[in-house]
Design a protein around this motif. Structure first.
Motif, PDB file in Angstrom:
ATOM      1  N   ILE A  50     -11.286   0.673   4.709  1.00  0.00           N
ATOM      2  CA  ILE A  50     -10.053   1.439   4.514  1.00  0.00           C
ATOM      3  C   ILE A  50      -9.803   1.642   3.022  1.00  0.00           C
ATOM      4  O   ILE A  50      -9.718   0.662   2.263  1.00  0.00           O
ATOM      5  CB  ILE A  50      -8.841   0.732   5.147  1.00  0.00           C
ATOM      6  N   ILE A  51      -9.709   2.891   2.612  1.00  0.00           N
ATOM      7  CA  ILE A  51      -9.357   3.230   1.231  1.00  0.00           C
ATOM      8  C   ILE A  51      -8.075   4.050   1.261  1.00  0.00           C
ATOM      9  O   ILE A  51      -8.010   5.101   1.904  1.00  0.00           O
ATOM     10  CB  ILE A  51     -10.472   4.032   0.536  1.00  0.00           C
ATOM     11  N   PHE A  52      -7.045   3.554   0.587  1.00  0.00           N
ATOM     12  CA  PHE A  52      -5.817   4.334   0.455  1.00  0.00           C
ATOM     13  C   PHE A  52      -6.042   5.429  -0.578  1.00  0.00           C
ATOM     14  O   PHE A  52      -6.508   5.161  -1.696  1.00  0.00           O
ATOM     15  CB  PHE A  52      -4.659   3.442   0.030  1.00  0.00           C
ATOM     16  N   VAL A  53      -5.737   6.666  -0.198  1.00  0.00           N
ATOM     17  CA  VAL A  53      -5.841   7.813  -1.099  1.00  0.00           C
ATOM     18  C   VAL A  53      -4.469   8.460  -1.090  1.00  0.00           C
ATOM     19  O   VAL A  53      -4.102   9.165  -0.147  1.00  0.00           O
ATOM     20  CB  VAL A  53      -6.931   8.802  -0.632  1.00  0.00           C
ATOM     21  N   THR A  54      -3.695   8.245  -2.150  1.00  0.00           N
ATOM     22  CA  THR A  54      -2.272   8.562  -2.062  1.00  0.00           C
ATOM     23  C   THR A  54      -1.681   8.976  -3.402  1.00  0.00           C
ATOM     24  O   THR A  54      -2.229   8.657  -4.467  1.00  0.00           O
ATOM     25  CB  THR A  54      -1.511   7.333  -1.516  1.00  0.00           C
ATOM     26  N   GLN A  55      -0.553   9.669  -3.308  1.00  0.00           N
ATOM     27  CA  GLN A  55       0.193  10.066  -4.499  1.00  0.00           C
ATOM     28  C   GLN A  55       0.971   8.892  -5.079  1.00  0.00           C
ATOM     29  O   GLN A  55       1.312   8.879  -6.258  1.00  0.00           O
ATOM     30  CB  GLN A  55       1.163  11.200  -4.136  1.00  0.00           C
ATOM     31  N   ARG A  56       1.261   7.904  -4.263  1.00  0.00           N
ATOM     32  CA  ARG A  56       2.109   6.786  -4.673  1.00  0.00           C
ATOM     33  C   ARG A  56       1.291   5.819  -5.525  1.00  0.00           C
ATOM     34  O   ARG A  56       0.362   5.183  -5.040  1.00  0.00           O
ATOM     35  CB  ARG A  56       2.696   6.097  -3.440  1.00  0.00           C
ATOM     36  N   ASP A  57       1.667   5.727  -6.804  1.00  0.00           N
ATOM     37  CA  ASP A  57       0.865   4.964  -7.752  1.00  0.00           C
ATOM     38  C   ASP A  57       1.606   3.760  -8.330  1.00  0.00           C
ATOM     39  O   ASP A  57       1.201   3.209  -9.357  1.00  0.00           O
ATOM     40  CB  ASP A  57       0.384   5.861  -8.893  1.00  0.00           C
ATOM     41  N   SER A  58       2.681   3.338  -7.677  1.00  0.00           N
ATOM     42  CA  SER A  58       3.407   2.189  -8.205  1.00  0.00           C
ATOM     43  C   SER A  58       2.603   0.912  -7.992  1.00  0.00           C
ATOM     44  O   SER A  58       1.785   0.812  -7.075  1.00  0.00           O
ATOM     45  CB  SER A  58       4.770   2.051  -7.516  1.00  0.00           C
ATOM     46  N   GLU A  59       2.831  -0.057  -8.850  1.00  0.00           N
ATOM     47  CA  GLU A  59       2.128  -1.337  -8.747  1.00  0.00           C
ATOM     48  C   GLU A  59       2.450  -2.027  -7.425  1.00  0.00           C
ATOM     49  O   GLU A  59       1.584  -2.647  -6.803  1.00  0.00           O
ATOM     50  CB  GLU A  59       2.528  -2.247  -9.917  1.00  0.00           C
ATOM     51  N   ILE A  60       3.676  -1.881  -6.962  1.00  0.00           N
ATOM     52  CA  ILE A  60       4.068  -2.523  -5.704  1.00  0.00           C
ATOM     53  C   ILE A  60       3.267  -1.939  -4.541  1.00  0.00           C
ATOM     54  O   ILE A  60       2.747  -2.673  -3.691  1.00  0.00           O
ATOM     55  CB  ILE A  60       5.575  -2.351  -5.447  1.00  0.00           C
ATOM     56  N   ASP A  61       3.161  -0.603  -4.496  1.00  0.00           N
ATOM     57  CA  ASP A  61       2.389   0.021  -3.416  1.00  0.00           C
ATOM     58  C   ASP A  61       0.937  -0.429  -3.458  1.00  0.00           C
ATOM     59  O   ASP A  61       0.323  -0.710  -2.421  1.00  0.00           O
ATOM     60  CB  ASP A  61       2.448   1.545  -3.533  1.00  0.00           C
ATOM     61  N   ARG A  62       0.365  -0.487  -4.660  1.00  0.00           N
ATOM     62  CA  ARG A  62      -1.028  -0.886  -4.799  1.00  0.00           C
ATOM     63  C   ARG A  62      -1.232  -2.322  -4.313  1.00  0.00           C
ATOM     64  O   ARG A  62      -2.157  -2.612  -3.539  1.00  0.00           O
ATOM     65  CB  ARG A  62      -1.479  -0.765  -6.260  1.00  0.00           C
ATOM     66  N   VAL A  63      -0.362  -3.220  -4.753  1.00  0.00           N
ATOM     67  CA  VAL A  63      -0.491  -4.625  -4.378  1.00  0.00           C
ATOM     68  C   VAL A  63      -0.315  -4.799  -2.873  1.00  0.00           C
ATOM     69  O   VAL A  63      -1.113  -5.472  -2.210  1.00  0.00           O
ATOM     70  CB  VAL A  63       0.530  -5.490  -5.146  1.00  0.00           C
ATOM     71  N   VAL A  64       0.734  -4.172  -2.320  1.00  0.00           N
ATOM     72  CA  VAL A  64       0.996  -4.308  -0.890  1.00  0.00           C
ATOM     73  C   VAL A  64      -0.143  -3.694  -0.077  1.00  0.00           C
ATOM     74  O   VAL A  64      -0.590  -4.261   0.928  1.00  0.00           O
ATOM     75  CB  VAL A  64       2.340  -3.648  -0.510  1.00  0.00           C
ATOM     76  N   GLY A  65      -0.627  -2.540  -0.516  1.00  0.00           N
ATOM     77  CA  GLY A  65      -1.720  -1.889   0.200  1.00  0.00           C
ATOM     78  C   GLY A  65      -2.976  -2.728   0.240  1.00  0.00           C
ATOM     79  O   GLY A  65      -3.596  -2.920   1.290  1.00  0.00           O
ATOM     80  N   LEU A  66      -3.367  -3.275  -0.908  1.00  0.00           N
ATOM     81  CA  LEU A  66      -4.569  -4.094  -0.969  1.00  0.00           C
ATOM     82  C   LEU A  66      -4.373  -5.426  -0.270  1.00  0.00           C
ATOM     83  O   LEU A  66      -5.291  -5.966   0.345  1.00  0.00           O
ATOM     84  CB  LEU A  66      -4.976  -4.321  -2.430  1.00  0.00           C
ATOM     85  N   GLU A  67      -3.178  -5.960  -0.369  1.00  0.00           N
ATOM     86  CA  GLU A  67      -2.921  -7.267   0.236  1.00  0.00           C
ATOM     87  C   GLU A  67      -2.874  -7.185   1.747  1.00  0.00           C
ATOM     88  O   GLU A  67      -3.288  -8.113   2.448  1.00  0.00           O
ATOM     89  CB  GLU A  67      -1.603  -7.845  -0.281  1.00  0.00           C
ATOM     90  N   SER A  68      -2.404  -6.076   2.282  1.00  0.00           N
ATOM     91  CA  SER A  68      -2.180  -5.998   3.721  1.00  0.00           C
ATOM     92  C   SER A  68      -3.424  -5.606   4.501  1.00  0.00           C
ATOM     93  O   SER A  68      -3.708  -6.184   5.549  1.00  0.00           O
ATOM     94  CB  SER A  68      -1.064  -4.998   4.016  1.00  0.00           C
ATOM     95  N   ALA A  69      -4.176  -4.632   4.001  1.00  0.00           N
ATOM     96  CA  ALA A  69      -5.260  -4.134   4.851  1.00  0.00           C
ATOM     97  C   ALA A  69      -6.344  -3.382   4.091  1.00  0.00           C
ATOM     98  O   ALA A  69      -7.460  -3.264   4.590  1.00  0.00           O
ATOM     99  CB  ALA A  69      -4.694  -3.224   5.939  1.00  0.00           C
ATOM    100  N   GLY A  70      -6.031  -2.835   2.921  1.00  0.00           N
ATOM    101  CA  GLY A  70      -6.961  -1.931   2.263  1.00  0.00           C
ATOM    102  C   GLY A  70      -8.086  -2.623   1.526  1.00  0.00           C
ATOM    103  O   GLY A  70      -7.952  -3.742   1.043  1.00  0.00           O
ATOM    104  N   ASP A  71      -9.228  -1.916   1.432  1.00  0.00           N
ATOM    105  CA  ASP A  71     -10.360  -2.382   0.638  1.00  0.00           C
ATOM    106  C   ASP A  71     -10.340  -1.785  -0.764  1.00  0.00           C
ATOM    107  O   ASP A  71     -10.962  -2.327  -1.678  1.00  0.00           O
ATOM    108  CB  ASP A  71     -11.674  -2.005   1.324  1.00  0.00           C
ATOM    109  N   ASP A  72      -9.641  -0.666  -0.929  1.00  0.00           N
ATOM    110  CA  ASP A  72      -9.550  -0.032  -2.241  1.00  0.00           C
ATOM    111  C   ASP A  72      -8.324   0.886  -2.231  1.00  0.00           C
ATOM    112  O   ASP A  72      -7.748   1.172  -1.166  1.00  0.00           O
ATOM    113  CB  ASP A  72     -10.816   0.751  -2.559  1.00  0.00           C
TER     114      ASP A  72
END
Length: 252
Positions: free
Chosen positions: A91-113
């Motif tokens: 799973i790679i998140f490809v998104t407009q949302r570039d906040s540090e919180i989104d990145r951390v939560v995304g990687l911590e919850s399920a994403g590989d990149d």
């Protein structure tokens, strides 16, 4: 006969192509990614919503899933958590949302990149191939160090599982497992953050974003290991360098 053979060969080539699903509600972005990866030999399907993506996943599981966080019928991170609960698809998140919180939560919850828009398609391709390569290696032939023990833990490199010696499975994302495996196999030797960034992101000299990803993965691993066994000293910070593993490693 000749036509049948040609059709069979074509189907065989298609079967071995990496399978990708692009989940994005923006038709322009979705089409751009799909066309680029299709031209590079991927079998690509598109989904504008989480509901349609679920249908595609049930019909034929992909090797990789690109997920936008902002979707018309779901939060992309929540959707990725749902998928991760029953699948090890990349799973790679490809998104407009570039906040540090989104990145951390995304990687911590399920994403590989995590990749932010506007998209550099060549960089996205490099990350994709790296993730697929790691997935292929993890499902290939067993390593001569296939089962490793340290402290109160057992790490199965072939099955890509970490458990306590009491048998309790400790769920890890692909990034967490890859980083922990690198530290374990170094057996106490300090590893630079840049190197660990390459391990988890394939980003040589990957900049502050890649280094923060490493720090995030380390924090998550420490928290999970502490929750499992109350152990806080398995991964040791080396100021100015990176991290090293803090246990003697054994083979079984």
């Amino acid at each position: 006969m000749g036509d049948s053979l040609t059709l069979a060969m074509t189907q065989s080539r298609q079967d071995i192509r990496p399978k990708l699903v692009v989940l994005d509600d923006d038709p322009v972005t979705r089409s751009m990614i799909a066309r680029y990866f299709s031209d590079e030999g991927f079998h690509v399907r598109e989904a504008p919503s989480a509901a349609e993506c679920r249908t595609l996943l049930k019909a034929s599981p992909p090797d990789l899933l690109f997920v936008d966080i902002h979707l018309p019928d779901a939060n992309g991170i929540t959707f990725a958590q749902e998928i991760r609960a029953s699948s090890q698809v990349g799973i790679i998140f490809v998104t407009q949302r570039d906040s540090e919180i989104d990145r951390v939560v995304g990687l911590e919850s399920a994403g590989d990149d995590y990749v932010t828009k506007p998209i550099n398609l060549r960089e996205l391709m490099a990350r994709t191939r790296s993730l697929l390569r790691r997935s292929k290696q993890s499902s290939g032939q067993p390593s001569h160090r296939s089962v490793i023990t340290f402290g109160a833990y057992v790490m199965d490199m072939t099955r890509r599982e970490l458990s306590s010696k009491g048998g309790k499975l400790i769920p890890l994302t692909r990034g967490e497992f890859d980083l922990l495996a690198a530290l374990v196999e170094a057996n106490g030797r300090p590893l630079y953050r840049d190197f660990l960034a390459e391990v988890v992101n394939n980003r040589t000299g990957g900049g502050e974003g890649a280094l923060r990803t490493v720090d995030t993965l380390v924090a998550r691993l420490r928290r999970k290991l502490k929750q499992a066994e109350g152990d806080e000293t398995l991964i040791i910070t080396m100021p100015g360098i990176g991290y090293r593993f803090g246990r003697v490693v054994g083979l079984t």
